[in-house]
Design an enzyme around this catalytic site. Structure first.
Site, PDB file in Angstrom:
ATOM      1  CD  GLU A 525      21.618  -2.881  42.952  1.00 51.45           C
ATOM      2  OE1 GLU A 525      22.296  -3.896  43.197  1.00 51.45           O
ATOM      3  OE2 GLU A 525      20.522  -2.657  43.487  1.00 51.45           O
ATOM      4  CB  THR A 636      10.496 -11.691  48.883  1.00 52.27           C
ATOM      5  OG1 THR A 636      11.155 -11.152  47.735  1.00 52.27           O
ATOM      6  CG2 THR A 636      10.649 -10.773  50.081  1.00 52.27           C
TER       7      THR A 636
END
Ligand SMILES: *[C@@H]1O[C@H](CO)[C@@H](O)[C@H](O)[C@H]1NC(C)=O
Length: 656
Positions: A525, A636
């Protein structure tokens, strides 16, 4: 790409699943802002009270109209009837002085001349009484609990929102529009047999993800591939079917026609936005509005246009703030908005309110109503009026004051897609929106100066900026920026095109390193460049991978723009890793720790895996004439929007 700065907050490897209560899921992360909203509201309310007492006094003194004070306090205390002056003279606590004052006033109104001295005395007494009453009311209000005051304010807000929604009646009928057949959706098989085979494999992955969702979680938001049941993220309130809407255009371009039809039927019959729960305006816009618009532009099916505009109208009350900067959260039934409780001083988030532009411009185009475009253009006006620290855009902006919150800057979560949407606003306008272009390149220049650094072994990375201090950490979300820099290279200021293409390539390489340095060959992440490490996650809560697309997204742009075969190679590494470590019987799961030898599943098949990760992979192994970048803008969430037809006059005006 950036599926919002918010996801990281929702997905702790410990908790595993996304969401789970807007309040509950928001812990960790250290992103909590200042005190609870109720306290700030209380302070505002006290100020309002002091002010109202003052006004009451002035009105009484100047106009000799005892009723005016009643009117005023009626307005100010409308929502707490118990505190209203007893207009109908019902006996009640504290009503006596008032009765007396009104009695005197009525007599004078009836025409009794009276002498001037008595009138002055009369008025003085009345002023004193009004003053006392204002103080008494203030005291009583102060004794109310902050929650009660907040509820009163919310009730008032709801009323305003509903009134404003009623004004939007013209939306009931949509004007006819000519459907323009989409460009570049003929899906030819690649000539090279090896590439053909790889592409077929990716389509098979889509089938696996879709069939399991259909089998175990049909109509719910997402699939839990281990538990084989539905998963609901609070990001969507009670809106259902996130995976269906998110997957539509991927199904379409992969020519999964039956699946597309069953998705369409579900939407016709079941997709309902009248939900009495809070949703994230940003997430619902990029996934639902974006997904519906994309499905419309690909298929020409009216149902998608209708649903997209219907949803757009439901989102409009989010803009009812003093500055017009929208709230992050909205109850779509009541129209009541608010911000994330953790966001700096009640601020809205740059990546959220800055990621509405593309969809809202299309909503105006498809509905024939300029309101959507006006709302997002106003956001830009507010931003352009503000001073930017070092040319950078802080992640937090207060919708009440219209001023920046904390000076944190990020190209990852909380900032990311704002920059992306500036570039794409320019591209989507047929390169006529020169303001967006300037804002984009100015911002990117400031980012390069203040945030982009090179590690000692030569890896380029984008750090985070906290009030002037750099945190040498790069998020998976930030990896989208490689593709963004490359996509924008073409329009770069004189002599910088090659530079931005290379910058994109360097970011792609760094993000590939973050994948290659794990055991699972899927990236964490967030990864760091300090304490002797490079491109490696050092904190346990940054080691997870939730099927995110940003690295593959950047490979897709780099492949299209350079045709360097390494991008196909890297993309295939990711396919193999997904198959080895994320694929399970019941679909695809995220991983809690990509550095471990054995998979620890988070048990969520994110809807963006179907919308973005698999779509970008498929495009990397397709010919360039499938969805050419000159004709399509990816929102997006990787949903497709065509270049907007331009008004010729506008072009001429801007070029003058
Ligand atoms: C990726 O990692 C392997 C070792 O796991 C290494 O041999 C290889 O050189 C690395 N590739 C790149 C491009 O860094």
């Amino acid at each position: 790409m950036p599926v919002g700065g918010l996801l990281p907050l929702f997905s702790s490897p410990a908790g595993g699943s996304l969401g789970g209560g807007l309040g509950g899921g928001l812990g960790g992360g250290g992103r909590k802002g200042s005190g609870p909203a109720a306290l700030r509201l209380t302070e505002k309310f006290v100020l309002l009270l002091v002010f109202s007492a003052f006004i009451t006094l002035c009105f009484g003194a100047i106009f000799f109209l005892p009723d005016s004070s009643k009117l005023l306090s009626g307005v100010l205390f409308h929502s707490s009837p118990a505190l209203q002056p007893a207009a109908d003279h019902k006996p009640g606590p504290g009503a006596r002085a008032e009765d007396a004052a009104e009695g005197r006033a009525r007599r004078r109104e009836e025409g009794a001349p009276g002498d001037p001295a008595a009138a002055v005395e009369d008025n003085l007494a009345r002023i004193r009484e009004n003053h006392e009453r204002a103080l008494r009311e203030a005291k009583e209000t102060l004794q109310k609990l902050p929650e009660e005051i907040q509820r009163d304010i919310l009730l008032e807000k709801e009323k305003v929102a509903q009134d404003q929604l009623r004004d939007k009646a013209p939306f009931r009928g949509l004007p006819p529009v000519d459907f323009v057949p989409p460009i570049g959706v003929e899906n030819r098989e690649p000539a090279d047999a090896a590439i053909r085979e790889k592409r077929a494999k990716i389509k098979e992955m889509m089938k696996h993800a879709w069939n399991n969702y259909k089998g175990y979680a049909w109509g719910l938001n997402e699939l839990k591939p281990i538990s084989k049941e539905g998963h609901s993220s609070s990001l969507f309130g009670n809106i259902k079917g996130a995976t269906i809407v998110d997957a539509l255009d991927t199904l379409f371009i992969m020519e999964m026609k039956n699946e597309f039809e069953e998705a369409k039927s579900w939407i016709e019959e079941n997709l309902d936005f009248n939900v009495n729960a809070e949703i994230s305006v940003f997430e619902v816009n990029i996934r639902f509005v974006g997904g519906l618009l994309s499905a419309y532009y690909l298929s020409g099916e009216e149902i998608f246009r209708k649903k997209a505009v219907e949803l757009g109208v439901k989102l409009l009350p989010a803009f009812h703030t003093p500055s017009g900067i929208p709230w992050a959260l909205l109850n779509m039934k009541s129209g009541i908005g608010r911000n994330w409780p953790w966001a700096s001083g009640g601020s809205s988030i740059l990546a959220e309110f800055g990621t509405l532009h593309l969809e809202f411009m299309h909503l105006s185009h498809l509905s024939g109503n300029p309101i959507f475009a006006e709302k997002v253009m106003n956001i830009r006006t507010v931003l352009n009026k503000l001073e930017k620290p070092q040319g950078l855009y802080p992640n937090y902006l207060n919708p009440n004051s219209g001023q920046w919150g904390q000076h944190h800057v990020s190209v990852g979560g909380l900032g990311d897609s704002f920059y992306e949407y500036l570039l794409k606003a320019w591209l989507m306008s047929g390169k006529t929106d020169l303001e967006a272009k300037k804002m984009y390149f100015d911002a990117v220049q400031a980012i390069e100066t203040h945030l982009i650094r090179k590690s000692s072994s030569g890896l380029t990375y984008i750090a985070e900026w906290k009030g002037g201090l750099l945190e040498h950490k790069m998020g998976h979300l930030t990896c989208f920026a490689g593709g963004m820099f490359a996509l924008g290279a073409d329009g770069a200021p004189e002599g910088l095109a090659q530079h931005y293409l290379e910058l994109g390539a360097e970011i792609a390489r760094t993000c590939h390193e973050s994948y290659n340095r794990t055991f699972m060959k899927l990236g964490p992440e967030a990864f760091r460049f300090d304490g002797g490490v490079e491109a490696i996650a050092t904190r346990q809560n940054e080691k997870y991978y939730i099927l995110r697309p940003e690295v593959i997204e950047t490979y897709m742009y780099m492949w299209r723009l350079t045709h360097d075969p390494k991008y196909r190679k890297w993309a295939w590494e990711a396919v193999e890793a997904l198959e080895s470590h994320c694929r399970v019987n019941g679909g695809y799961s995220g991983l809690r720790d990509v550095y471990l030898l054995h998979e620890s599943y988070d048990d969520v098949q994110q809807s963006f895996f179907l919308a973005e990760t698999l779509k970008y992979l498929y495009l990397i192994f397709s010919d360039d004439d499938l969805l050419p970048l000159e004709h399509w803008i990816f929102n997006t969430e990787a949903h497709l929007l065509p270049i907007l037809p331009t008004d010729k006059k506008e072009v001429e005006l801007k070029e003058e």
